[in-house]
Motif scaffolding. Sequence first.
Motif, PDB file in Angstrom:
ATOM      1  N   THR A 162       0.817  -1.210   0.000  1.00  0.00           N
ATOM      2  CA  THR A 162       0.000   0.000   0.000  1.00  0.00           C
ATOM      3  C   THR A 162       0.851   1.261   0.000  1.00  0.00           C
ATOM      4  OG1 THR A 162      -0.124  -0.036   2.423  1.00  0.00           O
ATOM      5  CG2 THR A 162      -1.918  -1.120   1.207  1.00  0.00           C
ATOM      6  N   SER A 204       2.622   2.499  -5.817  1.00  0.00           N
ATOM      7  CA  SER A 204       1.465   2.507  -6.714  1.00  0.00           C
ATOM      8  C   SER A 204       1.621   1.655  -7.969  1.00  0.00           C
ATOM      9  CB  SER A 204       1.151   3.950  -7.150  1.00  0.00           C
ATOM     10  OG  SER A 204       0.832   4.769  -6.049  1.00  0.00           O
ATOM     11  N   LEU A 260      -0.633  -0.656  -4.296  1.00  0.00           N
ATOM     12  CA  LEU A 260      -2.055  -0.351  -4.170  1.00  0.00           C
ATOM     13  C   LEU A 260      -2.300   1.125  -3.912  1.00  0.00           C
ATOM     14  CD1 LEU A 260      -1.507  -3.376  -2.933  1.00  0.00           C
ATOM     15  CD2 LEU A 260      -3.907  -3.251  -2.337  1.00  0.00           C
ATOM     16  N   GLY A 261      -1.276   1.961  -4.135  1.00  0.00           N
ATOM     17  CA  GLY A 261      -1.393   3.374  -3.838  1.00  0.00           C
ATOM     18  C   GLY A 261      -2.169   4.157  -4.879  1.00  0.00           C
ATOM     19  N   TRP A 279      -1.446   6.590   1.142  1.00  0.00           N
ATOM     20  CA  TRP A 279      -2.408   6.180   2.158  1.00  0.00           C
ATOM     21  C   TRP A 279      -1.872   6.671   3.505  1.00  0.00           C
ATOM     22  CZ3 TRP A 279      -7.019   5.101   0.656  1.00  0.00           C
ATOM     23  CH2 TRP A 279      -7.258   4.409  -0.533  1.00  0.00           C
ATOM     24  N   ASP A 294       1.360   1.345   5.679  1.00  0.00           N
ATOM     25  CA  ASP A 294       2.199   0.715   4.661  1.00  0.00           C
ATOM     26  C   ASP A 294       2.336  -0.792   4.871  1.00  0.00           C
ATOM     27  OD1 ASP A 294       3.987   0.155   2.692  1.00  0.00           O
ATOM     28  OD2 ASP A 294       5.588   1.425   3.445  1.00  0.00           O
ATOM     29  N   THR A 295       1.614  -1.557   4.086  1.00  0.00           N
ATOM     30  CA  THR A 295       1.734  -3.008   4.157  1.00  0.00           C
ATOM     31  C   THR A 295       3.085  -3.492   3.650  1.00  0.00           C
ATOM     32  OG1 THR A 295       0.790  -3.298   1.945  1.00  0.00           O
ATOM     33  CG2 THR A 295      -0.741  -3.324   3.784  1.00  0.00           C
ATOM     34  N   PHE A 338      -9.591   0.497   3.061  1.00  0.00           N
ATOM     35  CA  PHE A 338      -9.154   1.640   2.266  1.00  0.00           C
ATOM     36  C   PHE A 338     -10.235   2.014   1.254  1.00  0.00           C
ATOM     37  CE2 PHE A 338      -5.585  -0.875   3.636  1.00  0.00           C
ATOM     38  CZ  PHE A 338      -4.593   0.028   3.989  1.00  0.00           C
TER      39      PHE A 338
END
Length: 590
Positions: A87, A90, A179-180, A292, A327-328, A431
């Motif tokens: 996350t 991107s 996933l950003g 995120w 942040d994963t 999210f």
Amino acid sequence: MLPLSYALPFLLLLTTAFSSAFPISGFPSHKRAKEGYEIPFQRVKSRVLQRRDGGVTGETGLGDNSDLLYTVPIQLGPTLTSVHLDTGSSDLWVTTDACTTASCGKLTTPSYPMTSFNASGSSVTMNYGDSTTGTKASGPIGFDSATLAGIAIQGQTFAAVNFTTNTVVQDGAAGIFGLGFPAGSDIQAAIVEAQSGPLKPTDDFVQDTYKYGPLLARIAATNALEDDVFSISLQRSEIDVGIDNGTLTIGKLPDGVDNSSLTWVPVRLYSPSEGGLSPPTFASAEVYPFRWEIEIDNVYLDGKVLANSTVPATGGVDNTRVSALIDTGNSLIRGPSDVVNSILTTVSPNFNPASTNSLPVLDCTAAHTLAFQIGGKMFPVDPRDFISDTKATNTKTCEADNVVATDPPGVGALFRWSLGDPFLKSTLVAFHYGNLTHPSLDPPRIGFLSMVPDNADALLTQAVEDAQSAGGFEITSEAAPTASAAAEANSAITIVPTSPTVPTSASSASSTVSASTTDSNGPQTTKASNGAGNLRPNGVHSLQLLCRSKSDGINDSWLRWIGTSVSNWPQVELSIALGVGVPVTAMIFT
């Protein structure tokens, strides 16, 4: 790395684009180094795609390499493989069969075949790291179908990496799945620049997200999901191996979790002067999300509030606001050096931050609770996730090495804290992208639900006693569930990207604005190897530099009151402009 001049991005975009995220220098079988890893997800049987009330949802389990590297299965064209879920960045990239041992090291997962590659004609270099770490990945950009959790989408952009120094590819991942937000995508910037010319103004960049944007952002913008949300839960595989499986859900919350049980807070927006996206001409008053990232109220250790950092911010950014990146892709919790040193010397009085040979050791049964106050509620890190073993067979002395220092806030990275795996193993996080072209109409937000049990201290004591009886702590690893993902791919539902519908005016859509809210209950008293999470920019993002404006009178201070002004709203459905402006039915989160 110092920011480049304003003129350089025009040249840089012709050959490369820049990103940021933590690198991943090799880690031992179960021990972390000093800098940290990035990206979490876990094991669980992948569930069949569901349709509810005409909406699409998906759910999948994750691979977990000893709590250091979390992977998710993905079908990219002909290749079913697993990628590091992040996350904090991107972009989507995978290694190819042209990525030799000399250029990528020894690969452990299936690579993408270049014989199937549909080239775009553009290439990209993605840099990951903060000021003390740094890795990169580079290769041509192409298009192919992508299937994730039983949801397929055509024409997805990705980088076919033929060179990387990022060791996720040696530790169970074929690449990184960011996933950003679109504003952080190097791939989207490179493709749009090649297709449409200079990125300023940013009209084409913003409008073309539905074609060239990050995978999950494109999925969210299709008007096909049941709810415009994805969620992440992680499993513990060290100290006290968890029984609950970790999952990624798309279009819904996990089964049994009600939306009203989460504390929702707004994402911090980035003005152009802060390194954010310059607004397009058709939405000139908008301020866009870049990461995120959310504001936090306070940080606590064992129930006592910690003083805010006095380390100054850089680049002229706001020095007073305290925010955290969720942040994963970060296997640690990273924070201001002075606050981190205070934490470590408190739990380990003999620790000397000035000595590189000094370690913050403590008794394994010493239960300490680091907690973050978000939206008025306390979200603790489970004591079992605060420590790690110094050696698998040493069940007496542990180390508080899950909390480390990072850079102060600066342009392109406004956060003081990065909340990685230890926080995410303790907290279910959801999210919501919101409206990707007009964020003011539907602001992005993040929801939190603490999963830490009331008897967490006792569970740590029991885990240590069990380890002493067994002769060492249990450590597990689990591959991403690619077999079940393959079965789902055969029956995947394909969703179609749609060109955005731009609102005629902000006022005409004002009735559709949904405020982010927080829980109304108020405050409660109550190692590293390096990964791919997107932390400090190792070279400021080229799109940021390109779009940064010296005159910026817009800020997101209005968000500060959101989350406290509205509470206990009922769930309501209404028509909003989702993602890239496509009218959809969505839900006001409460």
